[in-house]
Write an enzyme that holds these catalytic residues in place. Structure first.
Site, PDB file in Angstrom:
ATOM      1  N   ARG A  32      32.051  12.385  53.637  1.00 42.04           N
ATOM      2  CA  ARG A  32      31.648  11.316  52.719  1.00 42.04           C
ATOM      3  C   ARG A  32      30.256  10.776  53.050  1.00 42.04           C
ATOM      4  O   ARG A  32      29.617  10.111  52.240  1.00 42.04           O
ATOM      5  CB  ARG A  32      32.710  10.202  52.714  1.00 42.04           C
ATOM      6  CG  ARG A  32      32.494   9.164  51.641  1.00 42.04           C
ATOM      7  CD  ARG A  32      33.769   8.408  51.207  1.00 42.04           C
ATOM      8  NE  ARG A  32      34.755   8.242  52.237  1.00 42.04           N
ATOM      9  CZ  ARG A  32      34.663   7.386  53.259  1.00 42.04           C
ATOM     10  NH1 ARG A  32      33.610   6.594  53.367  1.00 42.04           N
ATOM     11  NH2 ARG A  32      35.619   7.306  54.157  1.00 42.04           N
ATOM     12  N   TYR A  57      24.113   7.220  26.123  1.00 43.28           N
ATOM     13  CA  TYR A  57      25.386   7.946  26.141  1.00 43.28           C
ATOM     14  C   TYR A  57      26.538   6.925  26.016  1.00 43.28           C
ATOM     15  O   TYR A  57      26.488   5.856  26.634  1.00 43.28           O
ATOM     16  CB  TYR A  57      25.490   8.749  27.440  1.00 43.28           C
ATOM     17  CG  TYR A  57      26.868   9.268  27.710  1.00 43.28           C
ATOM     18  CD1 TYR A  57      27.468  10.172  26.851  1.00 43.28           C
ATOM     19  CD2 TYR A  57      27.585   8.833  28.817  1.00 43.28           C
ATOM     20  CE1 TYR A  57      28.749  10.626  27.081  1.00 43.28           C
ATOM     21  CE2 TYR A  57      28.864   9.292  29.066  1.00 43.28           C
ATOM     22  CZ  TYR A  57      29.445  10.181  28.192  1.00 43.28           C
ATOM     23  OH  TYR A  57      30.716  10.627  28.427  1.00 43.28           O
ATOM     24  N   ASP A  94      17.436   8.080  31.988  1.00 48.91           N
ATOM     25  CA  ASP A  94      18.434   9.148  31.951  1.00 48.91           C
ATOM     26  C   ASP A  94      17.740  10.373  31.366  1.00 48.91           C
ATOM     27  O   ASP A  94      17.387  10.399  30.187  1.00 48.91           O
ATOM     28  CB  ASP A  94      19.634   8.709  31.100  1.00 48.91           C
ATOM     29  CG  ASP A  94      20.784   9.712  31.150  1.00 48.91           C
ATOM     30  OD1 ASP A  94      20.500  10.924  31.258  1.00 48.91           O
ATOM     31  OD2 ASP A  94      21.949   9.287  31.055  1.00 48.91           O
ATOM     32  N   LYS A  99      25.638  18.744  32.719  1.00 45.73           N
ATOM     33  CA  LYS A  99      25.060  19.319  31.508  1.00 45.73           C
ATOM     34  C   LYS A  99      24.102  20.464  31.887  1.00 45.73           C
ATOM     35  O   LYS A  99      24.544  21.481  32.388  1.00 45.73           O
ATOM     36  CB  LYS A  99      24.407  18.206  30.694  1.00 45.73           C
ATOM     37  CG  LYS A  99      25.239  16.919  30.594  1.00 45.73           C
ATOM     38  CD  LYS A  99      26.528  17.059  29.796  1.00 45.73           C
ATOM     39  CE  LYS A  99      27.479  15.882  29.908  1.00 45.73           C
ATOM     40  NZ  LYS A  99      26.963  14.567  29.599  1.00 45.73           N
TER      41      LYS A  99
END
Ligand code: PLP
Length: 406
Positions: free
Chosen positions: A82, A136, A201, A226
């Protein structure tokens, strides 16, 4: 890096030049892999370890103290999955090179990445966000619902400077925006932000078409799900930024756990190597489809950004649900940026969670369809779209019904 070539001068031609000494296409296949030959490897290894042996717990204490202070990647071997992972770090290094930033921090999804940015700012007491629609759908929802305790002011680009408050921690824009492909002048927006960090973005443009950091954005966010992954088989997010902000993001990632799996990191690094080729080839297909759609009487309006790219949106005179139901080669599915072509109806899926009035106010019409153009032969794509658009005469009654319902 270790290139003997002279640095490329700053250039406005973002299609060919990358910051530093190597061109974007070269970085895409080499960045994040500089140590491989020394290790006698060609393909990057996948390190699936969740923990790492260490016989020096005093040293571990010092390394963890250093991480708590700055969030810098701990020197030496990893500590715990982590905190950081070497395979994921390769992807982060490569993406930072492509975006021209000092660092990048990867997350389990684009939304996990955006959440981490909001938490970094909120933890500094800066909960107010200024944002430009459309974003988005889920980004819009996260801000509007205040799920992470933020408060949002929606404005247009010209209103950003006036919307800033003493507690504004972030300005968010998407360009080209999902799903209308609206563009903002990044340099002007960055100027309007003053000292408030601007997050762009860049999911739709990718660093192949646009590098927002060159225009003054402090944070460049991607849904790596994407184009960066590019094959529809990885869910991931990443923020490219300066090392100081990256440190805060790593601390939030460590504390909240939205880490990227190493296998996803491997697939993303592999995806980056073909990113420039994929984006250019899909964009050429998209440009051809834009020309045909724009000339088609069944299509009311086509949206395509000035910077180009492989995303196309268009409004039909007929019922958009009919088009979705009739495609056969193109896949009717949400998401984008894969090697194959996808189509979806934003008002029903990607932007459904946004209040209908807000959605329409942002230009997301109920007739809008969003097409993510892939790498198929363009004639096959057109044949499928042409059939899906249906007969012109069939569409007239549907048009009347739609205008009656707004
Ligand atoms: C998909 C998308 C996101 C969210 O990313 P996930 O990886 O699905 O969490 C954020 N921004 C844009 C522009 C997107 O298209």
């Amino acid at each position: 890096m270790d290139s003997a070539r002279t640095p490329t001068p700053p250039s406005d031609d973002v299609r060919t030049a990358a910051p530093g000494s190597r061109a974007l296409a070269t970085e895409a296949v080499h960045a994040g892999r500089d140590d491989l030959a020394r290790q006698g490897l060609h393909a990057p290894p996948i390190d699936l370890s969740t923990t790492y042996p260490s016989y020096d717990s005093r040293g571990e204490a010092a390394r963890i103290d250093a991480f708590a202070a700055t969030g810098a990647d701990p020197d030496g071997p990893p500590v715990y999955g982590r905190l950081g992972n070497p395979t994921v770090a390769r992807f982060e290094t490569a993406l930072a090179r492509l975006e021209g930033t000092e660092a990048a921090v990867a997350f389990a999804s684009g939304m996990a990445a955006l959440s981490a940015v909001l938490l970094v700012r909120a933890s500094a007491g800066l909960r107010h966000v200024v944002a430009v629609r459309p974003l988005y759908g889920c980004s819009d929802h996260l801000l509007t619902a205040g799920l992470l305790g933020s408060e949002v002011t929606w404005t247009d680009p010209a209103g950003i400077a006036d919307a800033l408050r003493p507690d504004t921690g972030l300005v968010i824009v998407e360009s080209p925006a999902n799903p209308t492909l609206a563009e903002v002048d990044l340099r002007a927006v960055a100027h309007a932000c003053g000292s408030v960090p601007l997050l762009v973005d860049n999911t739709f443009a990718t660093p192949v078409l646009q590098r927002p950091a060159e225009h003054g954005a402090r944070l460049v966010l991607h849904s790596a799900t994407k184009y960066l992954g590019g094959h529809g088989d990885v869910l991931a997010g990443v923020v490219a930024c300066d090392e100081e902000f990256a440190g805060r993001l790593r601390q939030v990632r460590f504390a909240t756990g939205g880490v990227l799996h190493p296998l996803a990191g491997y697939l993303l690094l592999r995806g980056l190597s073909t990113l420039p080729v994929r984006v250019r080839a899909a964009s050429a297909n998209a440009a051809e489809l834009v020309a045909r759609l724009a000339a088609d009487p069944r299509v009311a309006r086509v949206h395509y950004p000035r910077i180009g790219g492989a995303m196309v949106s268009f409004e039909v005179h007929g019922d958009p649900h009919d088009v979705i139901s009739r495609v056969r080669l193109v896949t009717p599915a949400v998401s984008l940026g894969s090697v194959d072509t996808l189509i979806q109806h934003p008002a029903s899926i990607s932007h459904r969670i946004v209040d209908a009035d807000d959605r329409r106010g942002a230009g997301v019409s109920d007739r809008l369809l969003r097409l993510s153009v892939g790498l198929e032969d363009v004639e096959d794509l057109w044949a499928d779209l042409d059939a899906a658009l249906g007969e012109w005469t069939e569409t007239v009654p549907a048009r009347q019904v739609l205008s009656g319902t707004g």
